[in-house]
Scaffold this active site. Structure first.
Site, PDB file in Angstrom:
ATOM      1  N   HIS A   1      40.714  45.140 167.954  1.00 28.73           N
ATOM      2  CA  HIS A   1      39.243  45.142 167.961  1.00 28.73           C
ATOM      3  C   HIS A   1      38.651  46.199 167.029  1.00 28.73           C
ATOM      4  O   HIS A   1      37.443  46.209 166.798  1.00 28.73           O
ATOM      5  CB  HIS A   1      38.708  45.314 169.396  1.00 28.73           C
ATOM      6  CG  HIS A   1      38.641  46.717 169.885  1.00 28.73           C
ATOM      7  ND1 HIS A   1      39.563  47.278 170.720  1.00 28.73           N
ATOM      8  CD2 HIS A   1      37.741  47.695 169.652  1.00 28.73           C
ATOM      9  CE1 HIS A   1      39.233  48.526 170.979  1.00 28.73           C
ATOM     10  NE2 HIS A   1      38.136  48.804 170.347  1.00 28.73           N
TER      11      HIS A   1
ATOM     12  N   GLY B   1      42.469  52.165 169.999  1.00 27.84           N
ATOM     13  CA  GLY B   1      43.554  52.061 169.029  1.00 27.84           C
ATOM     14  C   GLY B   1      44.562  53.185 169.150  1.00 27.84           C
ATOM     15  O   GLY B   1      45.678  53.090 168.650  1.00 27.84           O
TER      16      GLY B   1
END
Ligand code: 4AZ
Length: 361
Positions: free
Chosen positions: A91, A239
């Site tokens: 994302h 992340g």
């Protein structure tokens, strides 16, 4: 008695042996640095990202800042998993604002203060960007990035170990920490100094309760945090790694990738991480890193399957890309959450910083 040398070692033979062993060590160089081990000794205490504390230099040598170059900003975290490869969240790379273009990004390693590049800090461009083919909203939120030049491992830059591919077993892990430069309060300010926080792994059945996340959680996700909230990842940490020690070892493994959550540090709404063991086969296939045998030894091997080129890839890549040794990378994306709502994964908010060195020539 002098115990410095074995009795058998004497004269020229001894000198030769010592010189040869030095030569072998130097020849092997940095590739001998084991995954998941820090160079620094850290005196741990309980930590407080949201509820975190400043990390000591070198405490998380696999932590990466992924930065968007034209905005001069940290957007997402990532993890060094080999000298050539980084692990992050899909994302972080939405096509809506062109962030799916690998050329927009740089990876920064060996970083603690976002505004200060130390002499050991390195940056790399992204040669290959691979998002999970079935990434959709909060599902399959995982990506791997190959850097343009090998990452040389040193005291403050190293790879985390990858867990053996397969089902995630909560009981095998302890001392889990989440790290990043994300917001330090929900809707608050981002961190300038890398933050760390100790978090507890939460059983799937607990996290799937209706007053927690219900059916939004599946077994490819890991919940970590606290029932009462207070300590959590937040926007800008996405992340980055959830690093845990494999019980009975002194190695850290990246067991999760910061993915989503409802707000930050709220009661019954812990951080949700993409389970890396669940995606182990996918990581192996895309990177050529052989992790199947690595969990206990903490060693990873890479296979060279020929050059994957420098195209930015989103999705299928049936032939594993070249994996010589080495790697690097930069900043991170932030999603703004509304309390009471699941984090929308595509509303990325950028944390702006001035790069210490001129960015991205
Ligand atoms: C985000 O938007 C985000 N509280 C990351 C982690 C969490 C929430 C949001 C977990 O990047």
């Amino acid at each position: 008695m002098n115990t410095d040398f074995p009795a058998a070692c004497s004269g020229a033979l001894c000198l030769c042996t010592i010189l040869l062993s030095h030569f072998i060590i130097l020849a092997n160089g940095e590739s001998q640095i084991a995954c998941g081990k820090r160079a620094v000794t850290i005196r741990t205490s309980q930590s407080r990202i949201v509820g975190g504390r400043d990390a000591v230099e070198g405490a998380w040598p696999w932590q990466v800042s992924l930065q968007v170059t034209n905005k001069r900003a940290h957007v997402c975290g990532a993890t060094v998993i080999s000298q050539w490869w980084l692990l992050s969240a899909a994302h972080c790379f939405p096509s809506t604002n062109g962030f799916n273009n690998k050329n927009q990004w740089r990876a920064v390693m060996g970083l603690r203060d976002l505004s200060i590049h130390a002499k050991w800090t390195i940056t790399r461009k992204i040669a290959v960007l691979i998002l999970h083919e079935q990434y959709n909203d909060i599902q399959n939120d995982i990506a791997v990035l190959k850097v343009d030049r090998a990452i040389g491992f040193a005291d403050y830059i190293r790879a985390a170990c990858l867990p053996k591919p397969g089902k995630f077993h909560i009981e095998k892990w302890n001392h889990c920490h989440v790290t990043g430069w994300g917001l330090m309060e929900q809707n608050g300010a981002p961190a300038r100094i890398l933050q760390e926080a100790a978090v507890k792994l939460i059983p799937l059945e607990t996290c799937q309760q209706v007053n927690w996340y219900g059916s939004r959680i599946n077994d490819k996700m890991i919940c970590a945090g606290f029932a009462g909230g207070g300590i959590d990842a937040c926007q800008g940490d996405s992340g980055g790694p959830l690093s845990c020690q494999l019980k009975g070892t002194d190695r850290f493994y990246v067991v999760g990738v910061v993915s989503w959550g409802q707000g930050c540090a709220q009661r019954f709404k812990p951080g949700v991480y993409t389970s890396t063991s669940t995606y182990g086969d996918w990581i192996e296939q895309k990177t050529g890193i052989l992790i199947s045998q690595s969990e206990d030894s903490g060693v990873e091997f890479e296979i060279d399957n020929g050059d994957a080129g420098t195209e930015s890839l989103t999705g299928k890549q049936s032939v594993p890309p070249t994996v010589p040794n080495g790697l690097v990378k930069p900043i991170s994306l932030v999603r703004r959450n509304t309390p009471g709502r699941a984090t929308p994964l595509l509303n990325l908010i950028i944390i702006s910083y001035h790069f210490y060195i001129s960015c991205c020539s």
